[in-house]
Design a protein around this motif. Structure first.
Motif, PDB file in Angstrom:
ATOM      1  N   ASP A 116      10.494  -8.168 -47.250  1.00  0.00           N
ATOM      2  CA  ASP A 116      10.612  -6.719 -47.425  1.00  0.00           C
ATOM      3  C   ASP A 116       9.234  -6.054 -47.337  1.00  0.00           C
ATOM      4  O   ASP A 116       9.091  -4.987 -46.733  1.00  0.00           O
ATOM      5  N   PHE A 117       8.224  -6.703 -47.926  1.00  0.00           N
ATOM      6  CA  PHE A 117       6.863  -6.169 -47.842  1.00  0.00           C
ATOM      7  C   PHE A 117       6.397  -6.149 -46.388  1.00  0.00           C
ATOM      8  O   PHE A 117       5.834  -5.147 -45.918  1.00  0.00           O
ATOM      9  N   ILE A 118       6.631  -7.233 -45.667  1.00  0.00           N
ATOM     10  CA  ILE A 118       6.232  -7.314 -44.256  1.00  0.00           C
ATOM     11  C   ILE A 118       6.926  -6.223 -43.445  1.00  0.00           C
ATOM     12  O   ILE A 118       6.301  -5.563 -42.614  1.00  0.00           O
ATOM     13  N   ALA A 119       8.206  -6.018 -43.705  1.00  0.00           N
ATOM     14  CA  ALA A 119       8.954  -4.979 -42.983  1.00  0.00           C
ATOM     15  C   ALA A 119       8.401  -3.585 -43.295  1.00  0.00           C
ATOM     16  O   ALA A 119       8.389  -2.716 -42.418  1.00  0.00           O
ATOM     17  N   SER A 120       7.943  -3.386 -44.519  1.00  0.00           N
ATOM     18  CA  SER A 120       7.424  -2.075 -44.901  1.00  0.00           C
ATOM     19  C   SER A 120       6.069  -1.775 -44.256  1.00  0.00           C
ATOM     20  O   SER A 120       5.681  -0.608 -44.157  1.00  0.00           O
ATOM     21  N   ILE A 121       5.355  -2.797 -43.829  1.00  0.00           N
ATOM     22  CA  ILE A 121       4.036  -2.588 -43.233  1.00  0.00           C
ATOM     23  C   ILE A 121       4.144  -1.698 -41.995  1.00  0.00           C
ATOM     24  O   ILE A 121       3.326  -0.791 -41.809  1.00  0.00           O
ATOM     25  N   GLY A 122       5.150  -1.920 -41.175  1.00  0.00           N
ATOM     26  CA  GLY A 122       5.321  -1.107 -39.969  1.00  0.00           C
ATOM     27  C   GLY A 122       5.507   0.365 -40.296  1.00  0.00           C
ATOM     28  O   GLY A 122       4.862   1.229 -39.694  1.00  0.00           O
ATOM     29  N   ASP A 123       6.361   0.653 -41.270  1.00  0.00           N
ATOM     30  CA  ASP A 123       6.597   2.046 -41.683  1.00  0.00           C
ATOM     31  C   ASP A 123       5.334   2.655 -42.286  1.00  0.00           C
ATOM     32  O   ASP A 123       4.980   3.790 -41.975  1.00  0.00           O
ATOM     33  N   ASP A 124       4.657   1.880 -43.135  1.00  0.00           N
ATOM     34  CA  ASP A 124       3.423   2.361 -43.757  1.00  0.00           C
ATOM     35  C   ASP A 124       2.362   2.639 -42.692  1.00  0.00           C
ATOM     36  O   ASP A 124       1.647   3.641 -42.765  1.00  0.00           O
ATOM     37  N   ALA A 125       2.270   1.753 -41.717  1.00  0.00           N
ATOM     38  CA  ALA A 125       1.273   1.901 -40.656  1.00  0.00           C
ATOM     39  C   ALA A 125       1.545   3.153 -39.820  1.00  0.00           C
ATOM     40  O   ALA A 125       0.617   3.916 -39.522  1.00  0.00           O
TER      41      ALA A 125
ATOM     42  N   PHE B 219      -7.646   3.051 -38.741  1.00  0.00           N
ATOM     43  CA  PHE B 219      -6.302   2.491 -38.674  1.00  0.00           C
ATOM     44  C   PHE B 219      -6.365   0.961 -38.619  1.00  0.00           C
ATOM     45  O   PHE B 219      -5.600   0.278 -39.310  1.00  0.00           O
ATOM     46  N   ALA B 220      -7.280   0.420 -37.839  1.00  0.00           N
ATOM     47  CA  ALA B 220      -7.433  -1.042 -37.751  1.00  0.00           C
ATOM     48  C   ALA B 220      -7.816  -1.623 -39.111  1.00  0.00           C
ATOM     49  O   ALA B 220      -7.332  -2.701 -39.489  1.00  0.00           O
ATOM     50  N   LYS B 221      -8.665  -0.912 -39.850  1.00  0.00           N
ATOM     51  CA  LYS B 221      -9.055  -1.366 -41.186  1.00  0.00           C
ATOM     52  C   LYS B 221      -7.847  -1.378 -42.121  1.00  0.00           C
ATOM     53  O   LYS B 221      -7.668  -2.300 -42.913  1.00  0.00           O
ATOM     54  N   PHE B 222      -6.999  -0.363 -42.017  1.00  0.00           N
ATOM     55  CA  PHE B 222      -5.778  -0.286 -42.822  1.00  0.00           C
ATOM     56  C   PHE B 222      -4.868  -1.477 -42.513  1.00  0.00           C
ATOM     57  O   PHE B 222      -4.359  -2.130 -43.428  1.00  0.00           O
ATOM     58  N   ILE B 223      -4.690  -1.768 -41.223  1.00  0.00           N
ATOM     59  CA  ILE B 223      -3.835  -2.890 -40.815  1.00  0.00           C
ATOM     60  C   ILE B 223      -4.409  -4.216 -41.320  1.00  0.00           C
ATOM     61  O   ILE B 223      -3.674  -5.074 -41.818  1.00  0.00           O
ATOM     62  N   ALA B 224      -5.723  -4.382 -41.211  1.00  0.00           N
ATOM     63  CA  ALA B 224      -6.361  -5.611 -41.689  1.00  0.00           C
ATOM     64  C   ALA B 224      -6.158  -5.779 -43.196  1.00  0.00           C
ATOM     65  O   ALA B 224      -5.929  -6.892 -43.677  1.00  0.00           O
ATOM     66  N   LYS B 225      -6.232  -4.676 -43.930  1.00  0.00           N
ATOM     67  CA  LYS B 225      -6.024  -4.715 -45.383  1.00  0.00           C
ATOM     68  C   LYS B 225      -4.592  -5.152 -45.702  1.00  0.00           C
ATOM     69  O   LYS B 225      -4.363  -5.989 -46.570  1.00  0.00           O
ATOM     70  N   LYS B 226      -3.627  -4.581 -44.983  1.00  0.00           N
ATOM     71  CA  LYS B 226      -2.224  -4.948 -45.208  1.00  0.00           C
ATOM     72  C   LYS B 226      -1.987  -6.416 -44.849  1.00  0.00           C
ATOM     73  O   LYS B 226      -1.247  -7.130 -45.531  1.00  0.00           O
ATOM     74  N   GLN B 227      -2.620  -6.872 -43.766  1.00  0.00           N
ATOM     75  CA  GLN B 227      -2.510  -8.273 -43.340  1.00  0.00           C
ATOM     76  C   GLN B 227      -3.064  -9.191 -44.434  1.00  0.00           C
ATOM     77  O   GLN B 227      -2.456 -10.207 -44.770  1.00  0.00           O
ATOM     78  N   ALA B 228      -4.211  -8.816 -44.995  1.00  0.00           N
ATOM     79  CA  ALA B 228      -4.820  -9.611 -46.060  1.00  0.00           C
ATOM     80  C   ALA B 228      -3.929  -9.636 -47.299  1.00  0.00           C
ATOM     81  O   ALA B 228      -3.788 -10.682 -47.945  1.00  0.00           O
ATOM     82  N   GLU B 229      -3.314  -8.503 -47.629  1.00  0.00           N
ATOM     83  CA  GLU B 229      -2.385  -8.442 -48.765  1.00  0.00           C
ATOM     84  C   GLU B 229      -1.221  -9.406 -48.551  1.00  0.00           C
ATOM     85  O   GLU B 229      -0.823 -10.126 -49.467  1.00  0.00           O
ATOM     86  N   MET B 230      -0.678  -9.398 -47.330  1.00  0.00           N
ATOM     87  CA  MET B 230       0.447 -10.267 -47.018  1.00  0.00           C
ATOM     88  C   MET B 230       0.031 -11.743 -47.132  1.00  0.00           C
ATOM     89  O   MET B 230       0.747 -12.547 -47.743  1.00  0.00           O
ATOM     90  N   GLU B 231      -1.117 -12.082 -46.576  1.00  0.00           N
ATOM     91  CA  GLU B 231      -1.589 -13.466 -46.644  1.00  0.00           C
ATOM     92  C   GLU B 231      -1.815 -13.893 -48.086  1.00  0.00           C
ATOM     93  O   GLU B 231      -1.442 -15.003 -48.476  1.00  0.00           O
ATOM     94  N   ASP B 232      -2.404 -13.007 -48.883  1.00  0.00           N
ATOM     95  CA  ASP B 232      -2.649 -13.304 -50.287  1.00  0.00           C
ATOM     96  C   ASP B 232      -1.328 -13.475 -51.036  1.00  0.00           C
ATOM     97  O   ASP B 232      -1.191 -14.361 -51.877  1.00  0.00           O
ATOM     98  N   MET B 233      -0.366 -12.621 -50.704  1.00  0.00           N
ATOM     99  CA  MET B 233       0.947 -12.686 -51.334  1.00  0.00           C
ATOM    100  C   MET B 233       1.601 -14.058 -51.077  1.00  0.00           C
ATOM    101  O   MET B 233       2.277 -14.596 -51.953  1.00  0.00           O
ATOM    102  N   ILE B 234       1.376 -14.611 -49.910  1.00  0.00           N
ATOM    103  CA  ILE B 234       1.965 -15.901 -49.560  1.00  0.00           C
ATOM    104  C   ILE B 234       1.155 -17.051 -50.162  1.00  0.00           C
ATOM    105  O   ILE B 234       1.710 -17.963 -50.776  1.00  0.00           O
ATOM    106  N   LYS B 235      -0.163 -17.014 -50.003  1.00  0.00           N
ATOM    107  CA  LYS B 235      -1.026 -18.119 -50.420  1.00  0.00           C
ATOM    108  C   LYS B 235      -1.086 -18.297 -51.933  1.00  0.00           C
ATOM    109  O   LYS B 235      -1.187 -19.424 -52.413  1.00  0.00           O
TER     110      LYS B 235
END
Length: 173
Positions: free
Chosen positions: A102-111, A43-59
């Protein structure tokens, strides 16, 4: 009358023994703790992956140029039309910022869904084992410490494997 009192006393005693027997936590095995820890590490790996996606999406965003700095500028002004006009936020930037939100909000539901799926999967953990270990962790600090230690070990091992995979990828390039 004495007999009724003694009988009532014995009945209460038996009831309290049964209640106490039910309150004692079941013994949690090493295997159950390891399965629980493995699920939490996944689960922690999944969250880290989503966090990285979000950071990449912004950067690396092509619409919100300037990456994180411009994103944070828009974030600070969001909802205040004066500030938005002052920093000259374009309609495209507004739409892109909203897409990221919207992507950030979806992370909680996906998690939540991902963790529920892991818990319910009998091969990964199973709901009964999850509940048993979770209860034991709440009631016994030693069990909590042991499970937390296992989770940390598994996360460290996964991080180590990720670094090794990245090094191998760089060597082949």
């Amino acid at each position: 009358m004495k007999r009724v009192f003694v009988l009532a006393f014995l009945m209460l005693g038996l009831m309290s023994v049964q209640v106490n027997a039910q309150d004692e936590p079941e013994e949690v095995t090493e295997e159950e703790m390891m399965k629980f820890a493995s699920m939490e590490a996944q689960f922690a790996k999944f969250i880290a992956k989503k966090q990285a996606e979000m950071e990449d999406m912004i950067k690396t965003n092509e619409v919100i140029e300037g990456g994180g700095a411009r994103y944070n500028e828009i974030k600070a002004a969001w909802g205040n039309e004066e500030k938005m006009a002052e920093i000259e936020v374009t309609e495209e930037e507004k739409a892109e910022y909203q897409r990221i939100q919207d992507f950030i909000a979806s992370i909680g539901d996906d998690a939540r869904q991902y963790k529920t799926d892991l818990i319910m999967d009998q091969e990964v953990l199973g709901a009964a084992t999850y509940n048993k270990v979770n209860k034991a962790m709440k009631e016994d600090p030693e069990v909590k410490e042991k499970v937390d230690s296992l989770i940390a070990e598994l996360k460290a091992k996964a991080d180590e494997e990720t670094v090794t995979e990245e090094d191998e990828t760089l060597e082949t390039v």
